[in-house]
Design a protein around this motif. Structure first.
Motif, short mmCIF file in Angstrom:
data_model
loop_
_atom_site.label_atom_id
_atom_site.label_comp_id
_atom_site.label_asym_id
_atom_site.label_seq_id
_atom_site.Cartn_x
_atom_site.Cartn_y
_atom_site.Cartn_z
N LEU A 119 0.83 -1.21 0.00
CA LEU A 119 0.00 0.00 0.00
C LEU A 119 0.86 1.26 0.00
N LEU A 123 1.04 4.15 -2.85
CA LEU A 123 0.67 5.54 -2.56
C LEU A 123 1.84 6.51 -2.72
N LYS A 138 -7.79 3.53 7.39
CA LYS A 138 -9.05 3.77 6.71
C LYS A 138 -9.11 2.96 5.41
N ILE A 139 -8.00 2.97 4.67
CA ILE A 139 -7.97 2.24 3.41
C ILE A 139 -8.04 0.73 3.65
N ASN A 142 -11.49 -0.41 4.78
CA ASN A 142 -12.61 0.02 3.96
C ASN A 142 -13.53 -1.16 3.63
N ILE A 256 -6.99 13.70 -0.07
CA ILE A 256 -7.77 13.16 -1.18
C ILE A 256 -8.87 12.26 -0.63
N ASN A 257 -8.49 11.48 0.37
CA ASN A 257 -9.48 10.56 0.94
C ASN A 257 -10.36 11.19 2.02
N LEU A 259 -11.59 14.35 1.71
CA LEU A 259 -12.50 15.31 1.10
C LEU A 259 -13.63 14.64 0.34
N GLU A 260 -13.84 13.37 0.62
CA GLU A 260 -14.72 12.58 -0.22
C GLU A 260 -16.04 13.22 -0.61
N ARG A 261 -16.65 13.92 0.30
CA ARG A 261 -17.99 14.43 -0.01
C ARG A 261 -17.94 15.76 -0.75
#
Lengths: 263, 253
Positions: A119, A123, A138-139, A142, A256-257, A259-261
């Protein structure tokens, strides 16, 4: 072989062909068997070596490198648990690596470490090799991902990375700021004090600017820009130009992860 | 990069943008080479996915749709509509328009936006975070996509037998399926329906009754010609030309 004429010649050539095929197959099988035996002997030798000389492998960097590359070249994954079954070793569920580290019960952490390496490397293009532990968590947890790990905690990840540091000193858990925010570093670059401070700001805002650094840390604007630009060149930060004021925002890619909404 | 990770509230008629689309620096060209490579790769993938979802064939660097939907039917949104008297398929188009006015591919192209050729894509302009791509960056992304077989330059007038061919790099045909993919699909269809050896017009091939419901129904002529060329190179197809040298039909061999 006597030559036949008429229909019978067909049957004959067919049976001859079959015989050739059988012979060929049995030769190939024999060869395959021999090679498999040789390979498994060699694999076992590797496993025994790891078992008998764990300290040397652990302490001698060159030996460790050679050993690992040897393992890979004969298709032995030193991390994989299945190896021990093939080589009929006594510790049935332990991988070579766990024997190396003298910790037979920590298979979980070893496998986790492999996933963390994968991972982190994946990344690195985006974050330059610094990733927050909570982002990894979190990843990896998921629920949408088929590989998600249930009940994983941040301390599991930290423990796993600590094990990793034995093999690759570049992998390291680093702590940033008063909140003791944990990051994993997968590149040889050390974070200096200034860079750590920038990450502290990013932790709150998502980004830092020259102005923010000047106001909060009383750095000169020249120095602030220098630190930020250097972090960009290492791939730790992404550049964004504010369309209204033209000010440059230096973003932490881990957002990036976050700000999903959308905002 | 996990750009495939989805956002639950897509705002584009159901298209779900990846989370990186909401990351402001995604819209600024990154000075760090490694970050830039990841960025442009993500843009290429996003454009392909977006166009696939909306069945967009071609877009230009101003962020407008150039060609979309079923080419040749009423719903066409295209500047690729052949001009009068060009070839057989054009004549057929006219018939088709009157006969099949209610054609629908089931993808719901009924919004009032459709039919507007210069519909501007939100794709390059994220109003939610007030960021848009600069034209120079879009040009660079297009170039990357063409180099990596994700698109082709849309600058050849195929229906005029390449007579109007330019170096213009203003728009691209997006390969949400590559010409190879389309070629394989067409070949399989023709073989499985027992039409090998028989001559089919290009119209029959993309808009005929027989191909209704096939994925290549209404295929863009640029892609059609490219995929036929693939089959020719594999010695699987022969092209039939009319008196002007324009490809009008084909035969699978």
């Amino acid at each position: 072989m006597s030559k036949k004429i008429g229909l019978s010649s067909f049957t004959n050539s067919e049976s001859a062909l079959k015989q050739y095929q059988q012979l060929g197959k049995s030769l190939a099988d024999q060869q395959h068997e021999k090679l498999s035996i040789q390979l498994s002997v060699f694999q076992q030798a590797l496993a025994n070596f790891a078992k008998n000389h764990p300290e040397e492998i652990k302490s001698n960097e060159n030996l460790r490198k050679e050993f690992t590359s040897l393992c890979f070249s004969v298709g032995v994954d030193p991390l994989a648990a299945s190896l021990s079954k093939k080589s009929a070793s006594k510790n049935k569920n332990a991988s070579l690596w766990s024997k190396l580290l003298g910790d037979d019960n920590d298979e979980f952490y070893n496998e986790l470490a492999v996933k963390i390496i994968e991972l982190c490397k994946k990344l690195e293009d985006v974050n330059g090799g610094i990733v927050a532990v909570d982002e990894l968590l979190k990843i990896m947890t998921n629920p949408d991902s088929p590989n998600s790990i249930v009940d994983l905690t941040e301390s599991d990840i930290e423990k796993s990375v600590e094990l990793l540091s034995t093999l690759d000193p570049n992998f390291k858990v680093i702590t940033v700021g008063d909140q003791n925010k944990k990051f994993i570093r997968s590149v040889s670059k050390e974070l200096n004090n200034y860079e750590t401070k920038v990450f502290e700001i990013c932790e709150i805002m998502g980004y830092a600017t020259v102005g923010i650094l000047v106001d909060n840390y009383r750095w000169s604007s020249y120095h602030s820009k220098d630190v930020l630009e250097e972090m960009v060149s290492f791939g730790f930060l992404w550049v964004d130009v504010d369309p209204v004021y033209g000010e440059v925002h230096y973003w932490d890619p881990s957002w990036i992860n976050k700000l999903e909404r959308g905002t | 990069m996990e750009s495939g990770k989805s956002v639950s509230e897509g705002n584009s008629k159901g298209f779900v943008f990846p989370s990186i689309y909401y990351f402001p620096p995604f819209f600024t060209k990154q000075p760090n080479q490694r970050a830039f490579e990841s960025q442009i790769r993500n843009w290429g993938q996003l454009i392909v996915e977006y166009c696939k979802y909306h069945k967009i064939w071609a877009i230009n660097k101003n962020g407008s749709i150039v060609s979309k939907g079923i080419i040749g039917s009423n719903e066409v949104v295209s500047d690729d509509r052949p001009s009068a008297g060009d070839n057989i398929s054009n004549n057929n188009n006219e018939d088709n328009n009157t006969n099949n006015g209610d054609d629908d591919d089931g993808e719901g192209h009924h919004s009032p936006d459709d039919g507007n050729v210069s519909e501007r894509l939100e794709l390059f302009n994220n109003t939610k975070i007030n960021r848009h791509l600069k034209i120079e960056f879009i040009e660079e992304i297009f170039k990357y996509m063409v180099t990596n077989n994700m698109s082709g330059w849309h600058n050849q007038d195929i229906l005029n037998n390449y007579q109007r061919k330019s170096d213009s790099r203003d728009s691209i045909i997006v390969y949400w399926k590559t010409p190879d993919d389309w070629a394989a699909m067409i070949l399989e269809f023709i073989e499985s329906t027992g039409n090998s050896g028989s001559i089919m017009t290009l119209y029959e091939l993309t808009l005929g009754e027989m191909v209704r419901g096939q994925e290549f129904y209404g295929l863009h002529p640029f892609l059609l010609h490219q995929s036929l060329q693939v089959l020719v190179n594999q010695n699987r197809a022969q092209l039939m030309k009319d008196e002007n040298g324009v490809v009008a039909g084909m035969k699978i061999i």
